[in-house]
Design a protein around this motif. Structure first.
Motif, PDB file in Angstrom:
ATOM      1  N   ARG A  19       0.614  -0.835  -0.049  1.00  0.00           N
ATOM      2  CA  ARG A  19       0.011   0.267   0.147  1.00  0.00           C
ATOM      3  C   ARG A  19       0.452   1.430   0.077  1.00  0.00           C
ATOM      4  O   ARG A  19       0.949   2.130  -0.267  1.00  0.00           O
ATOM      5  N   LYS A  20       2.071   0.998   1.034  1.00  0.00           N
ATOM      6  CA  LYS A  20       2.764   1.927   0.838  1.00  0.00           C
ATOM      7  C   LYS A  20       3.361   2.337  -0.257  1.00  0.00           C
ATOM      8  O   LYS A  20       3.563   3.556  -0.683  1.00  0.00           O
ATOM      9  N   SER A  21       4.311   1.397  -0.725  1.00  0.00           N
ATOM     10  CA  SER A  21       4.538   1.583  -2.044  1.00  0.00           C
ATOM     11  C   SER A  21       3.884   2.147  -3.312  1.00  0.00           C
ATOM     12  O   SER A  21       4.060   2.254  -4.367  1.00  0.00           O
ATOM     13  N   ARG A  22       2.227   1.794  -2.546  1.00  0.00           N
ATOM     14  CA  ARG A  22       2.153   2.698  -4.273  1.00  0.00           C
ATOM     15  C   ARG A  22       1.353   4.061  -3.484  1.00  0.00           C
ATOM     16  O   ARG A  22       0.572   4.543  -4.034  1.00  0.00           O
ATOM     17  N   LYS A  23       1.682   4.771  -2.983  1.00  0.00           N
ATOM     18  CA  LYS A  23       1.523   6.024  -1.801  1.00  0.00           C
ATOM     19  C   LYS A  23       0.474   5.982  -2.117  1.00  0.00           C
ATOM     20  O   LYS A  23      -0.563   6.757  -2.617  1.00  0.00           O
ATOM     21  N   MET A  24      -0.109   5.135  -1.324  1.00  0.00           N
ATOM     22  CA  MET A  24      -1.529   5.059  -0.983  1.00  0.00           C
ATOM     23  C   MET A  24      -1.699   5.187   0.716  1.00  0.00           C
ATOM     24  O   MET A  24      -0.993   4.613   0.867  1.00  0.00           O
ATOM     25  N   THR A  25      -3.041   5.794   1.131  1.00  0.00           N
ATOM     26  CA  THR A  25      -3.587   5.844   2.637  1.00  0.00           C
ATOM     27  C   THR A  25      -4.481   4.642   2.463  1.00  0.00           C
ATOM     28  O   THR A  25      -4.756   4.458   2.065  1.00  0.00           O
ATOM     29  N   GLN A  26      -4.940   4.431   3.922  1.00  0.00           N
ATOM     30  CA  GLN A  26      -5.784   3.256   4.531  1.00  0.00           C
ATOM     31  C   GLN A  26      -6.573   4.042   3.864  1.00  0.00           C
ATOM     32  O   GLN A  26      -7.485   3.264   3.064  1.00  0.00           O
ATOM     33  N   ASP A  28      -7.374   5.448   1.173  1.00  0.00           N
ATOM     34  CA  ASP A  28      -7.169   5.970  -0.411  1.00  0.00           C
ATOM     35  C   ASP A  28      -7.721   4.400  -0.747  1.00  0.00           C
ATOM     36  O   ASP A  28      -8.736   4.270  -1.277  1.00  0.00           O
ATOM     37  N   LEU A  29      -7.154   3.173   0.230  1.00  0.00           N
ATOM     38  CA  LEU A  29      -7.678   2.035  -0.378  1.00  0.00           C
ATOM     39  C   LEU A  29      -8.657   1.400   0.076  1.00  0.00           C
ATOM     40  O   LEU A  29     -10.036   1.089  -0.822  1.00  0.00           O
ATOM     41  N   ALA A  30      -9.242   2.155   1.033  1.00  0.00           N
ATOM     42  CA  ALA A  30     -10.860   1.781   1.846  1.00  0.00           C
ATOM     43  C   ALA A  30     -11.876   2.706   0.275  1.00  0.00           C
ATOM     44  O   ALA A  30     -12.930   1.863   0.486  1.00  0.00           O
ATOM     45  N   ARG A  31     -11.550   3.768  -0.040  1.00  0.00           N
ATOM     46  CA  ARG A  31     -12.331   4.209  -1.391  1.00  0.00           C
ATOM     47  C   ARG A  31     -12.365   3.819  -2.358  1.00  0.00           C
ATOM     48  O   ARG A  31     -13.168   3.040  -2.547  1.00  0.00           O
ATOM     49  N   GLY A  34     -14.690   0.520  -1.495  1.00  0.00           N
ATOM     50  CA  GLY A  34     -15.947   0.890  -0.945  1.00  0.00           C
ATOM     51  C   GLY A  34     -15.877   0.699   0.675  1.00  0.00           C
ATOM     52  O   GLY A  34     -16.844  -0.359   0.650  1.00  0.00           O
ATOM     53  N   VAL A  35     -15.093   0.548   0.966  1.00  0.00           N
ATOM     54  CA  VAL A  35     -15.032   0.140   2.372  1.00  0.00           C
ATOM     55  C   VAL A  35     -14.464   1.585   3.229  1.00  0.00           C
ATOM     56  O   VAL A  35     -14.432   1.963   3.878  1.00  0.00           O
ATOM     57  N   VAL A  36     -14.855   1.156   4.813  1.00  0.00           N
ATOM     58  CA  VAL A  36     -14.058   2.141   5.326  1.00  0.00           C
ATOM     59  C   VAL A  36     -12.929   2.409   5.882  1.00  0.00           C
ATOM     60  O   VAL A  36     -12.842   0.847   5.517  1.00  0.00           O
ATOM     61  N   LEU A  56      -8.783 -11.580  -1.689  1.00  0.00           N
ATOM     62  CA  LEU A  56      -8.089 -11.129  -3.130  1.00  0.00           C
ATOM     63  C   LEU A  56      -8.384  -9.740  -3.732  1.00  0.00           C
ATOM     64  O   LEU A  56      -7.520  -9.111  -4.946  1.00  0.00           O
ATOM     65  N   GLN A  57      -9.404  -9.251  -3.162  1.00  0.00           N
ATOM     66  CA  GLN A  57     -10.094  -8.221  -3.885  1.00  0.00           C
ATOM     67  C   GLN A  57      -8.818  -6.736  -3.553  1.00  0.00           C
ATOM     68  O   GLN A  57      -8.350  -5.676  -4.032  1.00  0.00           O
ATOM     69  N   VAL A  58      -8.309  -7.034  -2.074  1.00  0.00           N
ATOM     70  CA  VAL A  58      -7.696  -5.695  -1.208  1.00  0.00           C
ATOM     71  C   VAL A  58      -6.229  -5.732  -2.130  1.00  0.00           C
ATOM     72  O   VAL A  58      -5.088  -5.156  -2.594  1.00  0.00           O
ATOM     73  N   LEU A  59      -5.236  -6.979  -2.160  1.00  0.00           N
ATOM     74  CA  LEU A  59      -4.667  -8.219  -2.994  1.00  0.00           C
ATOM     75  C   LEU A  59      -4.530  -7.278  -4.880  1.00  0.00           C
ATOM     76  O   LEU A  59      -3.717  -6.117  -5.477  1.00  0.00           O
ATOM     77  N   ALA A  60      -5.933  -6.890  -5.906  1.00  0.00           N
ATOM     78  CA  ALA A  60      -5.917  -7.091  -6.748  1.00  0.00           C
ATOM     79  C   ALA A  60      -5.941  -5.358  -6.771  1.00  0.00           C
ATOM     80  O   ALA A  60      -5.452  -4.690  -8.170  1.00  0.00           O
ATOM     81  N   MET A  61      -6.192  -4.149  -5.492  1.00  0.00           N
ATOM     82  CA  MET A  61      -6.292  -3.322  -6.241  1.00  0.00           C
ATOM     83  C   MET A  61      -4.617  -2.375  -5.206  1.00  0.00           C
ATOM     84  O   MET A  61      -4.893  -1.234  -5.913  1.00  0.00           O
ATOM     85  N   LEU A  62      -4.140  -3.238  -5.278  1.00  0.00           N
ATOM     86  CA  LEU A  62      -2.527  -2.949  -4.798  1.00  0.00           C
ATOM     87  C   LEU A  62      -1.099  -3.759  -5.520  1.00  0.00           C
ATOM     88  O   LEU A  62      -0.318  -2.990  -6.105  1.00  0.00           O
ATOM     89  N   GLY A  63      -2.535  -4.072  -6.975  1.00  0.00           N
ATOM     90  CA  GLY A  63      -1.758  -3.849  -8.092  1.00  0.00           C
ATOM     91  C   GLY A  63      -0.872  -5.733  -7.762  1.00  0.00           C
ATOM     92  O   GLY A  63       0.426  -6.398  -8.191  1.00  0.00           O
ATOM     93  N   ALA A  64      -1.434  -6.581  -6.859  1.00  0.00           N
ATOM     94  CA  ALA A  64      -0.735  -8.509  -6.640  1.00  0.00           C
ATOM     95  C   ALA A  64      -1.431  -9.101  -6.764  1.00  0.00           C
ATOM     96  O   ALA A  64      -2.942  -8.783  -6.914  1.00  0.00           O
ATOM     97  N   GLN A  65      -1.289 -10.364  -6.862  1.00  0.00           N
ATOM     98  CA  GLN A  65      -2.287 -11.092  -6.714  1.00  0.00           C
ATOM     99  C   GLN A  65      -1.680 -12.499  -5.822  1.00  0.00           C
ATOM    100  O   GLN A  65      -0.645 -12.212  -5.997  1.00  0.00           O
ATOM    101  N   VAL A  66      -2.391 -13.929  -6.042  1.00  0.00           N
ATOM    102  CA  VAL A  66      -2.009 -14.870  -5.158  1.00  0.00           C
ATOM    103  C   VAL A  66      -1.225 -15.711  -6.088  1.00  0.00           C
ATOM    104  O   VAL A  66      -2.090 -15.853  -6.730  1.00  0.00           O
ATOM    105  N   VAL A  67      -0.830 -16.755  -5.729  1.00  0.00           N
ATOM    106  CA  VAL A  67       0.194 -17.534  -6.630  1.00  0.00           C
ATOM    107  C   VAL A  67       0.483 -18.610  -5.395  1.00  0.00           C
ATOM    108  O   VAL A  67       1.332 -18.947  -4.778  1.00  0.00           O
ATOM    109  N   VAL A  68      -0.149 -19.964  -5.841  1.00  0.00           N
ATOM    110  CA  VAL A  68       0.304 -20.659  -5.232  1.00  0.00           C
ATOM    111  C   VAL A  68       1.186 -22.020  -6.019  1.00  0.00           C
ATOM    112  O   VAL A  68       0.956 -22.209  -7.118  1.00  0.00           O
ATOM    113  N   ARG A  69       1.888 -21.985  -5.034  1.00  0.00           N
ATOM    114  CA  ARG A  69       3.331 -22.972  -5.549  1.00  0.00           C
ATOM    115  C   ARG A  69       3.458 -24.227  -4.839  1.00  0.00           C
ATOM    116  O   ARG A  69       3.933 -23.443  -3.638  1.00  0.00           O
TER     117      ARG A  69
END
Length: 125
Positions: A19-26, A28-31, A34-36, A56-69
């Motif tokens: 989140r911080k590397s994307r220069k987003m505050t909590q 910003d991410l909440a907005r 669609g949450v507080v 997964l929704q939070v990660l998508a908003m942060l430009g990340a994804q989960v890969v299971v290996r």
């Protein structure tokens, strides 16, 4: 870049860092989600307590994804057909890897966004 995550304490640090590397505050991410803001704080404090869908929704908003290996050894050559149930119950170590893409989480004005517009609420989780 890939980050191997095996403990929720590692995920806690990674979410905040992403989140911080994307220069987003909590807020910003909440907005964008669609949450507080306090919900984002709760997720960062205890990511193991949220559903996989929410994570997964939070990660998508942060430009990340989960890969299971799977990191366990391959099944023996003596058993060419794999009993999926037995294989799933085997004592295998599975590592979830978060992969970040090069696409920024925030869209620039005038360009379409992968997520809903910030002014359109998505509901509470």
């Amino acid at each position: 870049m890939d980050y191997a995550v095996q403990l929720t304490s590692q995920l806690k640090q990674l979410l905040k860092s992403l989140r911080k590397s994307r220069k987003m505050t909590q807020a910003d991410l909440a907005r964008r989600l669609g949450v507080v803001q306090s919900r984002v704080a709760d997720i960062e404090r205890d990511p193991g307590a949220v559903s996989v869908e929410q994570l997964l929704q939070v990660l998508a908003m942060l430009g990340a994804q989960v890969v299971v290996r799977e990191t366990a050894t391959a099944p023996s050559a003596a058993s060419p057909s794999i009993d999926l149930e037995a294989h799933a119950q085997a004592k295998a170590t599975v590592t979830a890897t978060l992969t970040t893409g090069t696409k920024p989480a925030a869209s620039t004005p005038g360009t379409p966004s992968d997520g809903p517009p910030d002014d359109e609420p998505r509901g509470q989780w």
